[in-house]
Design a protein around this motif. Structure first.
Motif, PDB file in Angstrom:
ATOM      1  N   ILE A 177       1.362   3.024  -3.397  1.00  0.00           N
ATOM      2  CA  ILE A 177       0.223   3.507  -4.176  1.00  0.00           C
ATOM      3  C   ILE A 177       0.282   5.018  -4.407  1.00  0.00           C
ATOM      4  O   ILE A 177       0.019   5.506  -5.512  1.00  0.00           O
ATOM      5  CB  ILE A 177      -1.114   3.115  -3.486  1.00  0.00           C
ATOM      6  CG1 ILE A 177      -1.302   1.589  -3.532  1.00  0.00           C
ATOM      7  CG2 ILE A 177      -2.299   3.819  -4.115  1.00  0.00           C
ATOM      8  CD1 ILE A 177      -1.526   1.003  -4.888  1.00  0.00           C
ATOM      9  N   THR A 200      -4.755  -3.967  -1.944  1.00  0.00           N
ATOM     10  CA  THR A 200      -3.989  -2.839  -2.485  1.00  0.00           C
ATOM     11  C   THR A 200      -4.609  -2.361  -3.800  1.00  0.00           C
ATOM     12  O   THR A 200      -4.704  -1.156  -4.060  1.00  0.00           O
ATOM     13  CB  THR A 200      -2.512  -3.244  -2.695  1.00  0.00           C
ATOM     14  OG1 THR A 200      -2.008  -3.785  -1.473  1.00  0.00           O
ATOM     15  CG2 THR A 200      -1.663  -2.062  -3.118  1.00  0.00           C
ATOM     16  N   ASP A 247      -9.430   5.345  -5.718  1.00  0.00           N
ATOM     17  CA  ASP A 247      -8.881   6.672  -5.436  1.00  0.00           C
ATOM     18  C   ASP A 247      -9.573   7.734  -6.302  1.00  0.00           C
ATOM     19  O   ASP A 247      -9.900   7.492  -7.469  1.00  0.00           O
ATOM     20  CB  ASP A 247      -7.372   6.669  -5.717  1.00  0.00           C
ATOM     21  CG  ASP A 247      -6.697   7.914  -5.174  1.00  0.00           C
ATOM     22  OD1 ASP A 247      -6.728   8.957  -5.863  1.00  0.00           O
ATOM     23  OD2 ASP A 247      -6.156   7.861  -4.052  1.00  0.00           O
ATOM     24  N   ILE A 290      -2.428   2.887 -15.465  1.00  0.00           N
ATOM     25  CA  ILE A 290      -1.894   1.996 -14.432  1.00  0.00           C
ATOM     26  C   ILE A 290      -2.554   0.637 -14.668  1.00  0.00           C
ATOM     27  O   ILE A 290      -3.790   0.524 -14.652  1.00  0.00           O
ATOM     28  CB  ILE A 290      -2.220   2.524 -13.022  1.00  0.00           C
ATOM     29  CG1 ILE A 290      -1.659   3.949 -12.834  1.00  0.00           C
ATOM     30  CG2 ILE A 290      -1.678   1.587 -11.954  1.00  0.00           C
ATOM     31  CD1 ILE A 290      -2.282   4.715 -11.679  1.00  0.00           C
ATOM     32  N   LEU A 348       0.093   6.877  -8.109  1.00  0.00           N
ATOM     33  CA  LEU A 348      -1.000   7.785  -8.459  1.00  0.00           C
ATOM     34  C   LEU A 348      -0.490   9.200  -8.742  1.00  0.00           C
ATOM     35  O   LEU A 348      -0.950   9.858  -9.686  1.00  0.00           O
ATOM     36  CB  LEU A 348      -2.030   7.815  -7.333  1.00  0.00           C
ATOM     37  CG  LEU A 348      -2.940   6.585  -7.234  1.00  0.00           C
ATOM     38  CD1 LEU A 348      -3.648   6.549  -5.888  1.00  0.00           C
ATOM     39  CD2 LEU A 348      -3.963   6.564  -8.367  1.00  0.00           C
ATOM     40  N   LEU A 402      -6.171   1.431  -4.976  1.00  0.00           N
ATOM     41  CA  LEU A 402      -5.770   2.097  -6.213  1.00  0.00           C
ATOM     42  C   LEU A 402      -6.992   2.467  -7.050  1.00  0.00           C
ATOM     43  O   LEU A 402      -7.170   3.620  -7.468  1.00  0.00           O
ATOM     44  CB  LEU A 402      -4.853   1.151  -6.996  1.00  0.00           C
ATOM     45  CG  LEU A 402      -4.301   1.616  -8.332  1.00  0.00           C
ATOM     46  CD1 LEU A 402      -3.348   2.776  -8.136  1.00  0.00           C
ATOM     47  CD2 LEU A 402      -3.569   0.451  -9.021  1.00  0.00           C
ATOM     48  N   LYS A 454       0.816  -1.229   0.000  1.00  0.00           N
ATOM     49  CA  LYS A 454       0.000   0.000   0.000  1.00  0.00           C
ATOM     50  C   LYS A 454       0.843   1.270   0.000  1.00  0.00           C
ATOM     51  O   LYS A 454       0.424   2.301  -0.528  1.00  0.00           O
ATOM     52  CB  LYS A 454      -0.927   0.004   1.214  1.00  0.00           C
ATOM     53  CG  LYS A 454      -1.963  -1.094   1.187  1.00  0.00           C
ATOM     54  CD  LYS A 454      -2.729  -1.135   2.500  1.00  0.00           C
ATOM     55  CE  LYS A 454      -3.561  -2.391   2.609  1.00  0.00           C
ATOM     56  NZ  LYS A 454      -4.161  -2.524   3.935  1.00  0.00           N
ATOM     57  N   LYS A 474      -3.037  -3.407 -13.801  1.00  0.00           N
ATOM     58  CA  LYS A 474      -2.851  -4.528 -12.877  1.00  0.00           C
ATOM     59  C   LYS A 474      -3.234  -5.822 -13.595  1.00  0.00           C
ATOM     60  O   LYS A 474      -4.413  -6.099 -13.811  1.00  0.00           O
ATOM     61  CB  LYS A 474      -3.715  -4.366 -11.623  1.00  0.00           C
ATOM     62  CG  LYS A 474      -3.448  -5.473 -10.606  1.00  0.00           C
ATOM     63  CD  LYS A 474      -4.631  -5.741  -9.705  1.00  0.00           C
ATOM     64  CE  LYS A 474      -4.439  -7.017  -8.895  1.00  0.00           C
ATOM     65  NZ  LYS A 474      -4.464  -8.256  -9.707  1.00  0.00           N
ATOM     66  N   VAL A 480      -7.111   3.320 -14.768  1.00  0.00           N
ATOM     67  CA  VAL A 480      -6.654   2.107 -14.072  1.00  0.00           C
ATOM     68  C   VAL A 480      -7.337   0.923 -14.734  1.00  0.00           C
ATOM     69  O   VAL A 480      -8.559   0.928 -14.917  1.00  0.00           O
ATOM     70  CB  VAL A 480      -6.994   2.129 -12.566  1.00  0.00           C
ATOM     71  CG1 VAL A 480      -6.873   0.728 -11.971  1.00  0.00           C
ATOM     72  CG2 VAL A 480      -6.039   3.041 -11.817  1.00  0.00           C
TER      73      VAL A 480
END
Length: 464
Positions: free
Chosen positions: A27, A197, A204, A160, A31, A201, A24, A162, A133
């Motif tokens: 992050i 986590t 946010d 970003i 960002l 993200l 965390k 993942k 994201v």
């Protein structure tokens, strides 16, 4: 101790690689990097540079296609011939994104239509939506990364990404290629992290657009927690119903449906799962479909002869086995398959007429199992096909144009294939689920358009 994720070759469970997970505390930096790039308009990548970057990336991907195929197989377990098709699709997807950049344009809005709108001229322009994201799934590790990363690059958004924790290597390889092709630092950040986590993200307030491919449960949960104003596109699963009428062409239909049902061991959101067959031809259909299914070669995904590889984890093999056994106990007839071959592979399985309450009927199987249901009344078959919460792609096989149009109109699906399997897709078409199956439509150009927003400019002048 540092947390890690182990990437395992699904077929023999050997370790491919172990990678660190971020926690965390990372992050905020991630960002801030993305937000600063977006807020500083002088750092935005001009359209001609975005085109150059993506064209070069496609060229590098083509040069390294065998390496990318090897990476995809080693982490995802999809057979060689299907992984090769995925990599070729991914390269085409990058080219499509580069081509679409020239179509990002506004329009003139008419003025002078009323007295109060005299002496004005108005235009819309398009600009990037902001920080994107993207959370991805395991089943097409490179092609999904292209659909979520390259579209953001084309739209001019910092992204970003993942990847699925079981298949991050293809996304990381794509990131390396984009960097090599000239994508400036920070515009793409690949994040390996745990779910907690990832939620921090995604939710946010600095995130402008959330792209999700994965389970409905996770997707809808994350959407409910998004910050006010964050736009979203969700792609979940379906049960891909097929209606087969008595005049269907067997020579075309059988190989098509077998491929659609067992491609990537059924681990595809639009895999053929439920086939409703007119009673008049049902015996013949079962015989020919099961004969073709039995010819499929299950084995090592690196072997070019393999048709069906492993499931992503042994846990999934256990689940599929439980669902099949439950269906048989509840009245389904086992036509072929039905057993595990190993801890990681399961026989391509055909079930006849399972109960509409069995898990194989009510849930997305995401395994090498196809269910066949007889019908005498087509309206009833359509009603059953529409009964689930999930609605994605569907199909009908018939040579009767009126029947095809009638079924297409009545099936609850975002796309209906006529005389083709439910898993058909090209990356320039709209693709997505409705109802519980998703939100918005994917496809390269559609996703790029989701990641841009409109601005209106109105000029007032006595000279107009």
């Amino acid at each position: 101790m540092e947390n890690t994720t182990k990437i395992i070759f699904p077929y023999d469970q050997s370790l491919v690689k172990e990678l660190p997970l971020i926690d965390k505390s990372n992050i905020e930096k991630i960002l801030t990097t993305a937000q600063n790039l977006f807020n500083d308009q002088s750092s935005w990548i001009p359209a001609f540079r975005r085109i150059e970057i993506l064209e070069k990336a496609a060229f590098i991907m083509n040069e390294r296609s065998e390496e990318l195929i090897h990476i995809a197989i080693s982490e995802g377990g999809k057979p060689y011939k299907d992984s090769k098709a995925e990599i070729l699709r991914a390269i085409k997807g990058v080219k499509l994104a580069a081509e679409h950049i020239s179509q990002i344009k506004g329009e003139q809005i008419p003025m002078g239509l009323t007295e109060v709108s005299l002496n004005r001229i108005a235009f819309t322009s398009k600009e990037p939506i902001g920080v994107v994201v993207a959370v991805s799934a395991f089943n097409h590790p490179l092609n999904l990364a292209v659909h979520q990363i390259v579209t953001a690059v084309a739209a001019g958004c910092p992204v970003i990404f993942k990847p699925a924790s079981s298949t991050p290597l293809s996304g990381l390889a794509l990131a390396d290629i984009l960097n090599e092709a000239g994508l400036p630092e920070g515009w793409l950040q690949v994040v390996l992290c745990d779910n907690e986590t990832a939620e921090l993200l995604v939710t946010d307030a600095r995130i402008h657009f959330f792209s999700f491919i994965g389970s409905a449960k996770v997707g809808w949960s994350l959407k409910s927690k998004l910050a006010p104003g964050t736009r979203a596109a969700l792609e979940h699963g379906g049960a891909a119903p097929v209606i087969v009428e008595s005049d269907a062409d067997f020579s075309e239909m059988i190989p098509d449906l077998v491929k659609g049902g067992f491609y990537h061991a059924g681990q595809v959101c639009v895999s053929v799962q439920k086939i409703y067959v007119n009673q008049e031809i049902c015996d013949r259909f079962i015989e020919e479909f099961s004969r073709a299914t039995q010819k499929l070669i299950v084995g090592n995904p690196f072997d070019e002869k393999t048709d069906v590889g492993s499931l992503i984890t042994p846990k999934e093999v256990n689940r599929v086995e439980e669902w099949v056994n439950e269906a048989i106990e509840e009245g389904a007839k086992l036509i072929t398959g039905g057993k595990r071959i190993s801890d990681t592979t399961f026989q391509p399985t055909v079930l006849f007429n399972p109960s509409e309450d069995s898990k194989v009927s009510t849930n997305e199987i995401f395994g090498p199992v196809v269910c066949i249901y007889p019908f005498t009344n087509r309206e009833e078959a359509i009603k059953k096909a529409n009964a689930l919460e999930v609605h994605f792609q569907a199909a009908v096989f018939t040579k009767n144009l009126d029947v095809a149009l009638d079924v297409t109109k009545k099936l609850n699906a975002t796309a209906v294939m006529i005389n083709d399997n439910t898993a058909f897709r090209v990356d320039w078409m709209p693709f997505g689920g409705r109802d519980a199956s998703g939100l918005g439509m994917g496809g390269i150009s559609y996703t790029i358009n989701d990641m841009i927003r409109e601005k209106l400019m109105v000029f007032k002048s006595k000279s107009l």
